[in-house]
Design a protein around this motif. Structure first.
Motif, PDB file in Angstrom:
ATOM      1  N   ALA A  81       0.674  -1.156  -0.037  1.00  0.00           N
ATOM      2  CA  ALA A  81       0.001   0.066  -0.042  1.00  0.00           C
ATOM      3  C   ALA A  81       0.860   1.248  -0.046  1.00  0.00           C
ATOM      4  CB  ALA A  81      -0.859   0.027   1.438  1.00  0.00           C
ATOM      5  N   GLN A  82       2.052   1.270   0.835  1.00  0.00           N
ATOM      6  CA  GLN A  82       2.880   2.453   0.723  1.00  0.00           C
ATOM      7  C   GLN A  82       3.622   2.381  -0.363  1.00  0.00           C
ATOM      8  OE1 GLN A  82       2.240   4.307   3.553  1.00  0.00           O
ATOM      9  NE2 GLN A  82       3.652   5.892   2.457  1.00  0.00           N
ATOM     10  N   ALA A  93       6.932  -1.452  12.627  1.00  0.00           N
ATOM     11  CA  ALA A  93       6.354  -2.779  12.568  1.00  0.00           C
ATOM     12  C   ALA A  93       4.621  -2.341  12.702  1.00  0.00           C
ATOM     13  CB  ALA A  93       6.267  -3.444  14.054  1.00  0.00           C
ATOM     14  N   SER A  94       4.395  -0.979  12.387  1.00  0.00           N
ATOM     15  CA  SER A  94       3.038  -0.513  12.563  1.00  0.00           C
ATOM     16  C   SER A  94       2.036  -1.189  11.533  1.00  0.00           C
ATOM     17  CB  SER A  94       2.986   0.960  12.428  1.00  0.00           C
ATOM     18  OG  SER A  94       3.968   1.530  13.133  1.00  0.00           O
ATOM     19  N   ALA A  95       2.201  -1.595  10.443  1.00  0.00           N
ATOM     20  CA  ALA A  95       1.530  -2.289   9.360  1.00  0.00           C
ATOM     21  C   ALA A  95       0.968  -3.584  10.107  1.00  0.00           C
ATOM     22  CB  ALA A  95       2.239  -2.492   8.089  1.00  0.00           C
ATOM     23  N   HIS A 135      -0.252   1.644   7.402  1.00  0.00           N
ATOM     24  CA  HIS A 135      -1.372   1.152   8.478  1.00  0.00           C
ATOM     25  C   HIS A 135      -2.403   0.585   8.040  1.00  0.00           C
ATOM     26  CE1 HIS A 135       0.817   4.414  11.144  1.00  0.00           C
ATOM     27  NE2 HIS A 135       1.663   3.549  10.895  1.00  0.00           N
ATOM     28  N   LEU A 136      -3.117   1.531   7.046  1.00  0.00           N
ATOM     29  CA  LEU A 136      -4.308   0.927   6.384  1.00  0.00           C
ATOM     30  C   LEU A 136      -4.238  -0.237   5.553  1.00  0.00           C
ATOM     31  CD1 LEU A 136      -5.533   4.428   5.397  1.00  0.00           C
ATOM     32  CD2 LEU A 136      -6.547   3.145   7.037  1.00  0.00           C
ATOM     33  N   GLY A 137      -2.991  -0.416   4.868  1.00  0.00           N
ATOM     34  CA  GLY A 137      -2.597  -1.742   4.083  1.00  0.00           C
ATOM     35  C   GLY A 137      -2.419  -2.743   5.071  1.00  0.00           C
ATOM     36  N   GLY A 175      -4.721  -6.102   4.926  1.00  0.00           N
ATOM     37  CA  GLY A 175      -4.155  -7.484   4.600  1.00  0.00           C
ATOM     38  C   GLY A 175      -4.492  -8.483   5.481  1.00  0.00           C
ATOM     39  N   ALA A 176      -4.626  -7.951   6.869  1.00  0.00           N
ATOM     40  CA  ALA A 176      -5.198  -8.868   7.924  1.00  0.00           C
ATOM     41  C   ALA A 176      -6.566  -9.150   7.650  1.00  0.00           C
ATOM     42  CB  ALA A 176      -5.133  -8.074   9.288  1.00  0.00           C
ATOM     43  N   GLY A 177      -7.480  -8.230   6.932  1.00  0.00           N
ATOM     44  CA  GLY A 177      -8.731  -8.550   6.906  1.00  0.00           C
ATOM     45  C   GLY A 177      -8.785  -9.662   5.749  1.00  0.00           C
TER      46      GLY A 177
END
Length: 193
Positions: A96-97, A113-115, A172-174, A178-180
């Protein structure tokens, strides 16, 4: 503390100690440089950036979140699926970034590690939507699902408006995306059994 959560925290702290001892010169190739060409020639950056941090506060809050949310999620999913969830957030955050960097010409390196952390937050909010979490500043208790929704909306707002520079809001949004997607994969593979 479960094994993958422990390994993530220990390895990240050890790498941070290396950074503090002047190792950043050697670690620079492991930051995420958000250009497609760079990632094609250095694909490890899609993961390695998540082990680097920009200061004590940065690593403390990220590792605190890994401990708080990751420990419980690893107990729910088991080590293998938890690791899959973590790295899905890290890699999708990097992608995403990169996409945003290519669209808007941002060449600044990304570390932290924020993502992965945002992926854990989303997962926690989905699995335990009514569980109370308390913000650190200000200390306001709220349901996990509301906390995650507000935090995601804030990241989107800050990313679009550019009011807070020097933060990889779209990573962060990415990570959340990804987790979703990984959660959806877990559920669909469970239904196929």
């Amino acid at each position: 503390m479960p094994p993958v959560t422990r390994a993530l925290i220990i390895s990240t702290v050890l790498i941070f100690l290396l950074q503090l001892n002047g190792g950043m010169v050697y670690l620079t190739p492991f930051a995420l440089w958000p250009t497609l060409g760079n990632v094609l020639t250095a694909p490890w950056q899609l993961v390695s950036y998540s082990f680097l941090h920009g200061g004590i506060g940065h690593i403390f809050f990220n590792m605190f979140a890994v401990y708080m949310f990751g420990s419980e999620l690893e107990r729910v999913f088991g080590a293998r699926r938890y690791a899959m969830l973590w790295f899905a957030g890290v890699i999708s955050g990097a992608l995403a970034q990169i996409a945003v960097g290519m669209l808007f010409g941002s060449q600044a390196p990304v570390i932290g590690a924020s993502a992965g952390v945002f992926g854990l937050l989303l997962t926690y909010g989905v699995l335990f939507p009514k569980r109370r979490v308390v913000l650190l500043i200000p200390p306001i208790p709220m349901p996990a699902a509301l906390f995650v929704a507000l935090y995601g909306a804030l990241e989107l707002f800050l990313g679009v408006t550019g009011l807070q520079t020097g933060v990889a809001h779209f990573a962060h949004l990415g990570g959340m995306l990804g987790a979703g997607l990984m959660l959806r994969y877990f559920w669909s593979s469970r239904l196929r059994r």
